[in-house]
Design a protein around this motif. Structure first.
Motif, PDB file in Angstrom:
ATOM      1  N   UNK A  39     -80.524  61.014  18.481  1.00  0.00           N
ATOM      2  CA  UNK A  39     -81.646  60.357  17.812  1.00  0.00           C
ATOM      3  C   UNK A  39     -81.162  59.725  16.522  1.00  0.00           C
ATOM      4  N   UNK A  40     -81.484  58.461  16.318  1.00  0.00           N
ATOM      5  CA  UNK A  40     -81.162  57.755  15.082  1.00  0.00           C
ATOM      6  C   UNK A  40     -82.466  57.286  14.448  1.00  0.00           C
ATOM      7  N   UNK A  41     -82.885  57.882  13.321  1.00  0.00           N
ATOM      8  CA  UNK A  41     -84.156  57.492  12.707  1.00  0.00           C
ATOM      9  C   UNK A  41     -84.125  56.100  12.084  1.00  0.00           C
ATOM     10  N   UNK A  42     -82.961  55.597  11.748  1.00  0.00           N
ATOM     11  CA  UNK A  42     -82.867  54.283  11.118  1.00  0.00           C
ATOM     12  C   UNK A  42     -83.123  53.179  12.140  1.00  0.00           C
ATOM     13  N   UNK A  43     -82.481  53.278  13.296  1.00  0.00           N
ATOM     14  CA  UNK A  43     -82.645  52.257  14.332  1.00  0.00           C
ATOM     15  C   UNK A  43     -83.696  52.653  15.373  1.00  0.00           C
ATOM     16  N   UNK A  44     -84.241  53.856  15.250  1.00  0.00           N
ATOM     17  CA  UNK A  44     -85.227  54.398  16.205  1.00  0.00           C
ATOM     18  C   UNK A  44     -84.656  54.506  17.617  1.00  0.00           C
ATOM     19  N   UNK A  45     -83.354  54.638  17.706  1.00  0.00           N
ATOM     20  CA  UNK A  45     -82.675  54.757  18.990  1.00  0.00           C
ATOM     21  C   UNK A  45     -82.722  56.213  19.456  1.00  0.00           C
ATOM     22  N   UNK A  46     -83.101  56.425  20.713  1.00  0.00           N
ATOM     23  CA  UNK A  46     -83.216  57.767  21.264  1.00  0.00           C
ATOM     24  C   UNK A  46     -82.594  57.781  22.655  1.00  0.00           C
ATOM     25  N   UNK A  47     -81.739  58.771  22.922  1.00  0.00           N
ATOM     26  CA  UNK A  47     -81.152  58.984  24.245  1.00  0.00           C
ATOM     27  C   UNK A  47     -81.340  60.448  24.601  1.00  0.00           C
ATOM     28  N   UNK A  48     -81.885  60.713  25.777  1.00  0.00           N
ATOM     29  CA  UNK A  48     -82.087  62.084  26.250  1.00  0.00           C
ATOM     30  C   UNK A  48     -81.414  62.271  27.596  1.00  0.00           C
ATOM     31  N   UNK A  49     -80.848  63.455  27.808  1.00  0.00           N
ATOM     32  CA  UNK A  49     -80.414  63.866  29.137  1.00  0.00           C
ATOM     33  C   UNK A  49     -81.572  64.684  29.698  1.00  0.00           C
ATOM     34  N   UNK A  50     -82.471  63.999  30.383  1.00  0.00           N
ATOM     35  CA  UNK A  50     -83.758  64.568  30.775  1.00  0.00           C
ATOM     36  C   UNK A  50     -83.596  65.801  31.664  1.00  0.00           C
ATOM     37  N   UNK A  51     -82.707  65.753  32.635  1.00  0.00           N
ATOM     38  CA  UNK A  51     -82.537  66.883  33.553  1.00  0.00           C
ATOM     39  C   UNK A  51     -82.102  68.136  32.789  1.00  0.00           C
ATOM     40  N   UNK A  52     -81.173  67.959  31.857  1.00  0.00           N
ATOM     41  CA  UNK A  52     -80.680  69.100  31.076  1.00  0.00           C
ATOM     42  C   UNK A  52     -81.779  69.664  30.175  1.00  0.00           C
ATOM     43  N   UNK A  53     -82.565  68.782  29.554  1.00  0.00           N
ATOM     44  CA  UNK A  53     -83.651  69.236  28.675  1.00  0.00           C
ATOM     45  C   UNK A  53     -84.668  70.033  29.468  1.00  0.00           C
ATOM     46  N   UNK A  54     -85.060  69.547  30.630  1.00  0.00           N
ATOM     47  CA  UNK A  54     -86.033  70.251  31.463  1.00  0.00           C
ATOM     48  C   UNK A  54     -85.474  71.599  31.908  1.00  0.00           C
ATOM     49  N   UNK A  55     -84.185  71.632  32.263  1.00  0.00           N
ATOM     50  CA  UNK A  55     -83.562  72.895  32.653  1.00  0.00           C
ATOM     51  C   UNK A  55     -83.648  73.917  31.523  1.00  0.00           C
ATOM     52  N   UNK A  56     -83.248  73.523  30.316  1.00  0.00           N
ATOM     53  CA  UNK A  56     -83.237  74.469  29.195  1.00  0.00           C
ATOM     54  C   UNK A  56     -84.648  74.899  28.807  1.00  0.00           C
ATOM     55  N   UNK A  57     -85.629  74.019  28.938  1.00  0.00           N
ATOM     56  CA  UNK A  57     -87.009  74.416  28.656  1.00  0.00           C
ATOM     57  C   UNK A  57     -87.493  75.445  29.682  1.00  0.00           C
ATOM     58  N   UNK A  58     -87.094  75.277  30.949  1.00  0.00           N
ATOM     59  CA  UNK A  58     -87.466  76.251  31.984  1.00  0.00           C
ATOM     60  C   UNK A  58     -86.785  77.595  31.762  1.00  0.00           C
ATOM     61  N   UNK A  59     -85.549  77.571  31.237  1.00  0.00           N
ATOM     62  CA  UNK A  59     -84.816  78.806  30.973  1.00  0.00           C
ATOM     63  C   UNK A  59     -85.439  79.566  29.807  1.00  0.00           C
ATOM     64  N   UNK A  60     -86.148  78.859  28.918  1.00  0.00           N
ATOM     65  CA  UNK A  60     -86.827  79.542  27.820  1.00  0.00           C
ATOM     66  C   UNK A  60     -86.500  79.028  26.442  1.00  0.00           C
ATOM     67  N   UNK A  61     -85.757  77.942  26.323  1.00  0.00           N
ATOM     68  CA  UNK A  61     -85.455  77.378  25.009  1.00  0.00           C
ATOM     69  C   UNK A  61     -86.729  76.795  24.404  1.00  0.00           C
ATOM     70  N   UNK A  62     -86.929  77.040  23.125  1.00  0.00           N
ATOM     71  CA  UNK A  62     -88.111  76.560  22.420  1.00  0.00           C
ATOM     72  C   UNK A  62     -87.743  75.361  21.555  1.00  0.00           C
ATOM     73  N   UNK A  63     -88.448  74.226  21.682  1.00  0.00           N
ATOM     74  CA  UNK A  63     -88.148  73.078  20.819  1.00  0.00           C
ATOM     75  C   UNK A  63     -88.747  73.278  19.430  1.00  0.00           C
ATOM     76  N   UNK A  64     -88.070  72.741  18.417  1.00  0.00           N
ATOM     77  CA  UNK A  64     -88.650  72.734  17.083  1.00  0.00           C
ATOM     78  C   UNK A  64     -89.789  71.723  17.066  1.00  0.00           C
ATOM     79  N   UNK A  65     -90.571  71.711  16.000  1.00  0.00           N
ATOM     80  CA  UNK A  65     -91.721  70.808  15.938  1.00  0.00           C
ATOM     81  C   UNK A  65     -91.286  69.341  16.001  1.00  0.00           C
TER      82      UNK A  65
END
Length: 79
Positions: A39-65
């Motif tokens: 994530x780059x707040x200056x250019x508002x550029x965002x890249x996510x590895x969606x499959x990995x994020x969904x996996x870790x959320x299912x495993x129990x990882x909690x995102x910050x606000x």
């Protein structure tokens, strides 16, 4: 507890962040288990590895606000 949070990189006054999985007890810039986005707040550029994020959320990882807000904008989670 595992957290999905931002790790600051970049120079002074030019921040950019990596979206990482790490235990909540570690420092902000400590060693991460896995990098799952960018994530780059200056250019508002965002890249996510969606499959990995969904996996870790299912495993129990909690995102910050801030990360939760980014994931909502990216339509990865709904709440």
């Amino acid at each position: 507890m595992l957290k999905l949070r931002l790790k600051r990189i970049g120079r002074k006054r030019q921040p950019s962040y990596r979206l990482v999985i790490m235990p909540s007890e570690r420092r902000r810039n400590g060693r991460a288990i896995e990098q799952v986005g960018y994530y780059s707040p200056i250019t508002k550029e965002v890249h996510f590895k969606v499959e990995k994020i969904i996996y870790w959320l299912k495993v129990g990882a909690q995102p910050t606000q801030t990360v939760a807000n980014l994931l909502k904008k990216g339509k990865i989670i709904q709440k």
